[in-house]
Design a protein around this motif. Structure first.
Motif, short mmCIF file in Angstrom:
data_model
loop_
_atom_site.label_atom_id
_atom_site.label_comp_id
_atom_site.label_asym_id
_atom_site.label_seq_id
_atom_site.Cartn_x
_atom_site.Cartn_y
_atom_site.Cartn_z
N SER A 63 0.86 -0.94 0.09
CA SER A 63 -0.04 -0.18 -0.02
C SER A 63 0.89 1.31 0.07
O SER A 63 2.14 1.06 0.21
N ILE A 64 0.32 2.18 -0.16
CA ILE A 64 0.87 3.57 -0.13
C ILE A 64 0.40 4.39 1.17
O ILE A 64 -0.96 4.44 1.31
N ILE A 65 1.22 4.71 1.90
CA ILE A 65 0.64 5.47 3.11
C ILE A 65 1.07 6.94 3.26
O ILE A 65 2.28 7.10 2.64
N GLY A 66 0.18 7.53 4.08
CA GLY A 66 0.58 9.06 4.14
C GLY A 66 1.11 9.13 5.53
O GLY A 66 0.53 8.75 6.44
N PHE A 67 2.25 10.08 5.66
CA PHE A 67 2.78 10.44 6.86
C PHE A 67 2.60 12.03 6.87
O PHE A 67 2.62 12.70 5.90
N SER A 68 2.54 12.27 8.25
CA SER A 68 2.38 13.81 8.55
C SER A 68 3.67 14.60 8.20
O SER A 68 4.71 14.27 8.16
N LYS A 69 3.29 15.72 7.57
CA LYS A 69 4.30 16.81 7.35
C LYS A 69 4.57 17.95 8.56
O LYS A 69 5.53 18.77 8.45
N SER A 70 3.92 17.62 9.54
CA SER A 70 4.04 18.52 10.60
C SER A 70 5.40 18.18 11.49
O SER A 70 5.75 16.94 11.77
N ALA A 71 5.82 19.45 11.88
CA ALA A 71 7.27 19.09 12.49
C ALA A 71 7.26 18.47 13.64
O ALA A 71 8.53 18.01 14.29
N ASP A 72 6.11 18.42 14.50
CA ASP A 72 6.25 17.55 15.62
C ASP A 72 5.57 16.28 15.40
O ASP A 72 5.25 15.59 16.72
N ARG A 73 5.29 15.70 14.30
CA ARG A 73 4.94 14.48 14.09
C ARG A 73 5.99 13.40 13.19
O ARG A 73 6.01 12.26 13.57
N THR A 74 6.66 14.31 12.39
CA THR A 74 7.74 13.53 11.60
C THR A 74 9.21 14.29 11.86
O THR A 74 9.30 15.48 11.42
N PHE A 75 9.97 13.63 12.42
CA PHE A 75 11.34 14.29 12.77
C PHE A 75 12.37 13.21 12.89
O PHE A 75 11.92 12.17 13.00
N VAL A 76 13.72 13.69 13.13
CA VAL A 76 14.65 12.87 13.66
C VAL A 76 15.19 13.10 15.03
O VAL A 76 15.11 14.31 15.35
N ARG A 77 15.16 12.15 15.82
CA ARG A 77 15.56 12.50 17.38
C ARG A 77 16.71 11.94 17.52
O ARG A 77 17.16 10.70 17.44
N LEU A 78 17.78 12.71 17.97
CA LEU A 78 19.13 12.28 18.38
C LEU A 78 19.14 12.25 20.13
O LEU A 78 19.32 13.23 20.83
#
Length: 450
Positions: A223-238
């Motif tokens: 399937s093709i899935i949608g992910f959020s462009k919101s800065a607090d929903r999709t991010f890299v965490r170090l």
């Protein structure tokens, strides 16, 4: 052109003219959209003949835009599946990230780095199949070739080695997110560059870390899935820790989607490889694939830019009916092809309507009195498999009849968020008998010469 004639207030006999036939109907109360027609005094004081016309020709075809802008997409699209008509549909998201600060405590020690992507409730095709996402490191500056926009056809190079990957069963309406552990060497490099003050601003950061791509595995069929462009929903965490005399204190640095640059360094790359042969003929946007050459069907696919195209070449023939006339109502009915939709391949409740010129350049979204017009899915008789898109067109057809609109213009149908989805539709067009696309008009004649 088949006509049913409804006289008011007096009843005339059956009268033939040209290739038309007219059936006399008894008077009945009919409701018309006030926005489509307002009767004037001349009209209301006249003898009125109402005609129901259901065989004016509709030219149906399919066209495909050379590309569509996806840097303005409302979501990140990632996934891959095979479609028996539209081919192998593939979506990948390309994006740039910036740290929330360019400073890390000198006593801190690197722990790990993860990529977090929040679902945004959109999906297409079978989510019971396993998907794979591979995280790639972009290797060139994430800037559009034309300086303004990225398109579904845009390409950006990235390293083949994965920064991380995950196999997962999508849960797109859960409101949750997925977590993908990234390679330690990537995290330690970012950590060291910031901690040692080698990178202290945005330009320096994006010069070294140009971006990340979310790419499906080439063998997936899910399937093709949608992910959020919101800065607090999709991010890299170090993640890091700071030693103390008693125990280490955990800390982290978030590296979020860059929404400050102009143009925003983001886009979805969407492709569809090896569709059915008729769709392969759509090699540029000026080609119109007639329904007669494509199984008597027309096609729509958002993300790729395939649209159903409609023209009404014979509206001026209404002037062949004696008397002064006006279109009271006009409805186009378009039926989805049987077995072309399912719980996975979902029919949208509505489709947007746009106007294109003779070269298929999009000129406007169709509207009346400033309100957009939509083709609405009518499911009143769904239990009898009688569903269709219903599009009100009285005002547009009146403009064509009166030649206040260019006769070479056409209408196209696309999903409302066509640059943020991969929805597809197979629609019955000309040549499908009782199931073909039909135009139903109510046409009024007043002051008819007897």
């Amino acid at each position: 052109m088949h006509i049913v004639k409804h006289p008011k207030p007096k009843i005339f006999g059956i009268i033939p003219f040209l290739a038309l036939y007219i059936m006399v109907m008894s008077c009945s109360q009919e409701n018309y959209n006030d926005s489509d027609f307002v009767a004037g005094e001349t009209f209301t004081n006249s003898n009125i003949q109402l005609y129901h016309i259901d065989t004016l020709s509709v030219e149906t075809s399919t066209m495909k835009f050379d590309s569509i802008i996806t840097s303005e997409s409302t979501r990140i699209l990632v996934g891959r599946y095979h479609d028996s008509i539209f081919g192998t549909v593939n979506a990948s998201g390309f994006m740039q990230f910036l740290p929330s600060t360019y400073s890390i405590d000198t006593e801190a020690q690197f722990d790990s780095i993860v990529f977090i992507a929040g679902y945004d409730n959109y999906y297409y095709n079978d989510t019971l199949q396993k998907n794979t996402i591979e995280i790639k490191r972009i290797s060139e500056q994430l800037k559009p070739a034309d300086g303004d926009n990225f398109y579904n056809t845009s390409t950006i190079t990235y390293d083949e080695d994965n920064l991380g990957s995950i196999e997962y069963y999508p849960r797109p309406i859960s409101g949750d997110s997925i977590r993908i552990k990234l390679m330690d060497h990537y995290g330690t490099d970012i950590f060291n560059q910031l901690q040692e003050k080698n990178i202290v601003n945005t330009d320096e950061y994006i010069d070294r870390y140009k971006g990340i791509a979310m790419v499906p595995r080439g063998s997936d069929n899910g399937s093709i899935i949608g992910f959020s462009k919101s800065a607090d929903r999709t991010f890299v965490r170090l993640y890091y820790s700071i030693p103390t005399s008693e125990e280490s204190v955990q800390g982290y640095l978030d590296i979020r989607l860059n929404t400050t640059s102009t143009p925003i360094p983001f886009f979805n790359q969407i492709t569809a490889d090896a569709p059915i042969p008729p769709l392969q003929t759509l090699i540029n946007s000026e080609i119109n694939l007639a329904s007669a050459a494509s199984n008597n069907q027309s096609y729509i696919q958002s993300g790729i830019g395939i649209a159903m195209r409609l023209q009404f070449p014979n509206m001026s023939t209404l002037f062949d009916i004696p008397g002064n006339g006006t279109i009271l109502d006009g409805v186009l009915k378009i039926k989805p092809a049987p077995l072309s939709y399912s719980d996975e391949l979902i029919l949208s409740d509505s489709l947007a309507v746009y106007v294109v010129d003779h070269n298929n350049v999009l000129t406007e979204q169709l509207s009346i009195s400033g309100s957009a017009v939509y083709a609405i899915l009518n499911k009143e008789n769904q239990e009898f498999n009688d569903i269709y898109y219903q599009l009100p067109l009285a005002f547009y057809l009146e403009e064509l009849q009166l030649k206040s609109r260019d006769k070479d213009d056409a209408l196209i149908l696309l999903p409302i968020n066509y640059n943020s989805t991969v929805d597809r539709f197979v629609l019955n067009a000309n040549g499908n008998g009782a199931n073909e696309t039909t135009l139903e008009l109510t046409y009024a004649i007043y002051d008819e010469e007897e």
